[in-house]
Motif scaffolding. Sequence first.
Motif, mmCIF file in Angstrom:
data_model
loop_
_atom_site.group_PDB
_atom_site.id
_atom_site.type_symbol
_atom_site.label_atom_id
_atom_site.label_comp_id
_atom_site.label_asym_id
_atom_site.label_seq_id
_atom_site.Cartn_x
_atom_site.Cartn_y
_atom_site.Cartn_z
ATOM 1 N N UNK A 117 0.831 -1.210 0.000
ATOM 2 C CA UNK A 117 0.000 0.000 0.000
ATOM 3 C C UNK A 117 0.861 1.255 0.000
ATOM 4 N N UNK A 118 0.290 2.313 -0.506
ATOM 5 C CA UNK A 118 0.955 3.612 -0.454
ATOM 6 C C UNK A 118 0.879 4.168 0.970
ATOM 7 N N UNK A 119 1.879 4.932 1.384
ATOM 8 C CA UNK A 119 1.836 5.514 2.730
ATOM 9 C C UNK A 119 0.710 6.528 2.842
ATOM 10 N N UNK A 120 0.013 6.494 3.960
ATOM 11 C CA UNK A 120 -1.130 7.396 4.131
ATOM 12 C C UNK A 120 -0.707 8.798 4.520
ATOM 13 N N UNK A 121 0.480 8.941 5.134
ATOM 14 C CA UNK A 121 0.862 10.232 5.688
ATOM 15 C C UNK A 121 2.093 10.847 5.029
ATOM 16 N N UNK A 122 2.504 10.326 3.863
ATOM 17 C CA UNK A 122 3.635 10.908 3.135
ATOM 18 C C UNK A 122 3.177 11.220 1.724
ATOM 19 N N UNK A 123 3.293 12.471 1.333
ATOM 20 C CA UNK A 123 2.883 12.886 -0.006
ATOM 21 C C UNK A 123 3.977 12.554 -1.010
ATOM 22 N N UNK A 124 3.657 11.796 -2.057
ATOM 23 C CA UNK A 124 4.672 11.484 -3.068
ATOM 24 C C UNK A 124 5.247 12.754 -3.692
ATOM 25 N N UNK A 125 6.548 12.761 -3.917
ATOM 26 C CA UNK A 125 7.210 13.901 -4.538
ATOM 27 C C UNK A 125 6.689 14.056 -5.962
ATOM 28 N N UNK A 126 6.016 15.158 -6.278
ATOM 29 C CA UNK A 126 5.448 15.319 -7.620
ATOM 30 C C UNK A 126 6.506 15.518 -8.698
ATOM 31 N N UNK A 127 7.752 15.799 -8.297
ATOM 32 C CA UNK A 127 8.817 16.008 -9.273
ATOM 33 C C UNK A 127 9.545 14.717 -9.646
ATOM 34 N N UNK A 128 9.248 13.616 -8.962
ATOM 35 C CA UNK A 128 9.822 12.319 -9.333
ATOM 36 C C UNK A 128 9.026 11.763 -10.519
ATOM 37 N N UNK A 129 9.718 11.414 -11.560
ATOM 38 C CA UNK A 129 9.070 10.951 -12.791
ATOM 39 C C UNK A 129 9.948 9.901 -13.468
ATOM 40 N N UNK A 154 16.773 15.792 4.113
ATOM 41 C CA UNK A 154 15.621 16.663 3.847
ATOM 42 C C UNK A 154 14.338 15.867 3.608
ATOM 43 N N UNK A 155 14.385 14.556 3.805
ATOM 44 C CA UNK A 155 13.191 13.739 3.614
ATOM 45 C C UNK A 155 12.914 13.353 2.173
ATOM 46 N N UNK A 156 13.854 13.630 1.275
ATOM 47 C CA UNK A 156 13.621 13.339 -0.135
ATOM 48 C C UNK A 156 13.569 11.843 -0.421
ATOM 49 N N UNK A 157 14.257 11.042 0.400
ATOM 50 C CA UNK A 157 14.184 9.591 0.186
ATOM 51 C C UNK A 157 12.776 9.079 0.458
ATOM 52 N N UNK A 158 12.103 9.662 1.439
ATOM 53 C CA UNK A 158 10.747 9.216 1.774
ATOM 54 C C UNK A 158 9.729 9.671 0.730
ATOM 55 N N UNK A 159 9.732 10.937 0.388
ATOM 56 C CA UNK A 159 8.769 11.417 -0.609
ATOM 57 C C UNK A 159 9.085 10.827 -1.985
ATOM 58 N N UNK A 160 10.378 10.636 -2.267
ATOM 59 C CA UNK A 160 10.758 10.021 -3.538
ATOM 60 C C UNK A 160 10.317 8.568 -3.609
ATOM 61 N N UNK A 161 10.529 7.826 -2.515
ATOM 62 C CA UNK A 161 10.098 6.433 -2.502
ATOM 63 C C UNK A 161 8.576 6.328 -2.584
ATOM 64 N N UNK A 162 7.871 7.240 -1.957
ATOM 65 C CA UNK A 162 6.413 7.237 -2.053
ATOM 66 C C UNK A 162 5.977 7.410 -3.503
#
Length: 281
Positions: free
Chosen positions: A131-143, A228-236
């Motif tokens: 499942x996708x994480x409920x409390x971490x917003x995916x980085x919109x710049x990851x493509x 900066x938390x980029x690994x978490x939002x990027x992984x999301x």
Amino acid sequence: MLTTSTAKVLEPGDLDAALAVLNRDPVANAFVASRVNVAGLDPWRLGGEMWGWYSGGRLTSLCYAGANLVPLCATPDAVRAFADRARRAGRRCSSIVGPAEATADLWSQLEPHWGPAREVRAHQPLMTTRALPADITPDPLVRRVRRDEMDVIMPACVAMFTEEVGVSPLAGDGGLLYQARVAELVSTGRAFARIEDGRVVFKAEIGAVTRHTCQIQGVWVDPEFRGQGLSETGMAAVLHFALRDVAPVASLYVNDFNAPARAAYQRVGFSEVGAFMSVLF
């Protein structure tokens, strides 16, 4: 039919039996299963031999012998047979990697003949999520990385590999095989990155893929942007692509000493389901 316990090199006609073994643990066996699904058991296409262990006439264990030596669903008797075959053939692989218990057993029998290893990573947690994480917003710049961005992504891939494995992937053949693998991931839409002003800030790939699961690999954040938390939002963001477009389960394995990465993966929703071990030469 084989009626005794024995090991042999599998042939294309053994494909269904081999797939049945691989499907017993689709997460742990994903790397090899993804190759077998594409190439079958032909050594030329597979990039190595598939050894099989038969007990009572039934195929029960496997060992992939290519650039990596990978024991799969391997019982102690099977490991002994695989170690004997590997010992007689001589070391042709750059690593032994697989489920921790069987890999440790295999290495204990090969170390007197093949050792010492450059490095042994005895416990690498295997993690999964559905499942996708409920409390971490995916980085919109990851493509997805575009095919015309190979020159942009390659330095980041080389940096990640060197940092992770301890040697450059450009050694030996000048990086031709490694560059071909990266190009394959890019061309199939399985390489992802956040790129700012021509610089890779975050990247990851979806490596092994089967209908059951996919394996995320090559997770890397530019050192200047770490913390900066980029690994978490990027992984999301990568999980969004993986679970939506590729497979119902995403997996990865991580070094146990990499506490920041393990914590980040847990925050994104991954949980430990087993452990791998790697022996690097």
